[in-house]
Design an enzyme around this catalytic site. Structure first.
Site, PDB file in Angstrom:
ATOM      1  N   GLU A  33      27.257  57.426  64.397  1.00 49.37           N
ATOM      2  CA  GLU A  33      25.921  56.827  64.107  1.00 49.37           C
ATOM      3  C   GLU A  33      25.026  57.667  63.121  1.00 49.37           C
ATOM      4  OE1 GLU A  33      24.852  54.054  65.247  1.00 49.37           O
ATOM      5  OE2 GLU A  33      26.131  53.772  66.942  1.00 49.37           O
ATOM      6  N   HIS A  34      24.244  57.233  62.490  1.00 51.91           N
ATOM      7  CA  HIS A  34      23.484  57.875  61.375  1.00 51.91           C
ATOM      8  C   HIS A  34      24.090  58.677  60.470  1.00 51.91           C
ATOM      9  CE1 HIS A  34      19.344  57.011  63.302  1.00 51.91           C
ATOM     10  NE2 HIS A  34      19.828  56.772  64.497  1.00 51.91           N
ATOM     11  N   ASP A  36      25.869  56.805  58.098  1.00 50.23           N
ATOM     12  CA  ASP A  36      25.982  55.814  56.826  1.00 50.23           C
ATOM     13  C   ASP A  36      25.245  56.362  55.662  1.00 50.23           C
ATOM     14  OD1 ASP A  36      23.584  55.156  58.189  1.00 50.23           O
ATOM     15  OD2 ASP A  36      23.690  52.938  57.753  1.00 50.23           O
ATOM     16  N   SER A  67      19.896  24.314  64.628  1.00 50.51           N
ATOM     17  CA  SER A  67      20.467  25.681  65.564  1.00 50.51           C
ATOM     18  C   SER A  67      20.282  24.991  66.927  1.00 50.51           C
ATOM     19  CB  SER A  67      19.007  26.526  65.271  1.00 50.51           C
ATOM     20  OG  SER A  67      19.332  27.330  66.495  1.00 50.51           O
ATOM     21  N   GLY A 122      22.010  45.258  70.008  1.00 55.68           N
ATOM     22  CA  GLY A 122      22.635  45.906  68.803  1.00 55.68           C
ATOM     23  C   GLY A 122      23.941  45.380  68.197  1.00 55.68           C
ATOM     24  N   ASP A 171      27.501  45.946  59.572  1.00 54.72           N
ATOM     25  CA  ASP A 171      27.432  45.029  60.191  1.00 54.72           C
ATOM     26  C   ASP A 171      28.315  43.855  59.812  1.00 54.72           C
ATOM     27  OD1 ASP A 171      25.998  46.570  61.805  1.00 54.72           O
ATOM     28  OD2 ASP A 171      24.028  45.277  61.551  1.00 54.72           O
TER      29      ASP A 171
END
Length: 386
Positions: A33-34, A36, A67, A122, A171
């Site tokens: 995490e953190h 990238d 949708s 998330g 993602d």
């Protein structure tokens, strides 16, 4: 996911004819995490929850979308310079424009879609939506000639240009490249990646969503990024012969050498980043050896660093991790940017039921609402279902 749900709505809202059905998953990130924006590694995997869409060319120059979740219908011309106003439709509009920019002769089509990625957990439902339509348009209008990396970058560009979110590539990468039973270690600097086996027999992987999102004063993410950049600047000043692009280039000895030249807060942030770099590599070795106890230990270490050094956790998430520790959960940590959201937990089968019951009971008693629980299985990336 429910194929019949998509098909029945597609038939109802369009001309009764059927098309092709495509699916793209959401993702988890096991560790990293953190890292990238510090040139480091992330360790995502695709999950068994995502976006499913039925798509069929309609012979027009118009894209007509339904949708299922929102019960909302909209349309736009393929070459419309502005696109639709509805945020959900802009993700698909952006993909259409980015695929056209790649030389794909996108024609009008009808599409109905729904998702079972929990919102606010998330797990990147927006990346799943982008990847699903990028894969579909590649299949329908380009015979699959567009590379997976170009599909990833089309999704990222959609976020940047058409939605206004300046996201990284993890993602979309996980959604497109995912493989069942495998996690991926992605080098955020070079985009090189490697698959690692993830088939923990006797364990479950589960997200526990605090349903908390703290409103924050200022720009906490930007502040932390600035801290990292401050330390990089100090390193370049201290060691002018070595060019530091990001904290990834620093050693522990070099970080300690500039400790007196940076604030205590900046040093703590950098200390976490270097530790996380080491933890990701340790998890790589552990996964190859099938050593899930070490994987879990490193997850706890990451949480402690995110909570105490990077300071992006919150009381509720720390409490969920404490409950995990009390119940003998193998590994637990905050997942994502922080200040709310989920913990990701690696749980032995024999303690799973008690942990979930305990988490719901204790969290509800303390904070007035139950956390949501999402078991996940590592699954395949974007694909054609039928």
């Amino acid at each position: 996911m429910d194929i019949e749900k998509v098909r029945s709505r597609f038939i109802k809202h369009f001309d009764g004819k059927t098309g092709n059905i495509y699916m793209s998953p959401g993702r988890i990130n096991l560790i990293g995490e953190h890292t990238d924006y510090n040139g480091g590694f992330v360790f995502p995997g695709a999950v068994d929850k995502g976006i499913m869409a039925e798509v069929r060319p309609n012979g027009l120059n118009t894209v007509i979308l339904y949708s299922i979740d929102l019960k909302d219908k909209t349309e736009f011309k393929v070459d419309d310079p502005k696109g639709p106003k509805a945020t959900w439709a802009r993700y698909i509009y952006g993909i259409v424009q980015e695929m056209r920019a790649l030389g794909v002769d996108v024609k009008g089509f009808n599409a109905a879609f729904y998702g079972d990625v929990p919102l606010g957990a998330g797990m990147s439902s927006s990346a799943a939506l982008e990847s699903c339509f990028a894969f579909a348009l590649n299949d329908l209008f380009a015979d699959g000639r567009i590379s997976k990396w170009d599909l990833v970058l089309a999704g990222q560009a959609t976020e940047h240009k058409y939605v206004g979110v300046n996201c990284g590539i993890m993602d979309q990468f996980a959604s497109v490249f995912g493989q069942k039973g495998k996690l991926m270690r992605l080098d955020c600097r070079s985009r090189e990646f490697q698959y690692f086996p993830f088939d923990p027999q006797g364990y479950k992987l589960v997200l526990v969503n605090s349903k908390v999102k703290h409103e924050l004063v200022g720009s906490p993410y930007n502040d932390r990024r600035q801290s990292c950049e401050n330390v990089v600047a100090a390193l370049n000043k201290q060691f002018p012969d070595k060019k530091y692009e990001t904290l990834r280039d620093a050693t522990w000895a070099e970080l300690d050498a500039v400790k007196g030249a940076v604030s205590e807060e900046d040093y703590k942030r950098a200390h976490f980043v270097l530790g996380e770099k080491d933890r990701v590599l340790a998890v790589s070795d552990a996964l190859e050896a099938g050593d899930y106890e070490t994987v879990g230990k490193k997850m706890y270490e990451t949480h402690d660093g995110l909570s105490k050094e990077y300071e992006v956790s919150c009381e509720e998430l720390d409490y969920l991790v404490d409950i995990a520790r009390e119940n003998g959960v193998t590994g637990s940590r905050i997942m994502g940017g922080g200040f709310g959201g989920c913990t990701i937990n690696l749980v032995k089968d024999e303690v799973y039921d008690k942990f979930i019951a305990d988490a719901k009971k204790k969290f509800s008693a303390k904070y007035g609402h139950e956390p949501e629980v999402y078991p996940v299985v590592i699954s395949d990336g974007s694909h054609k279902v039928c």
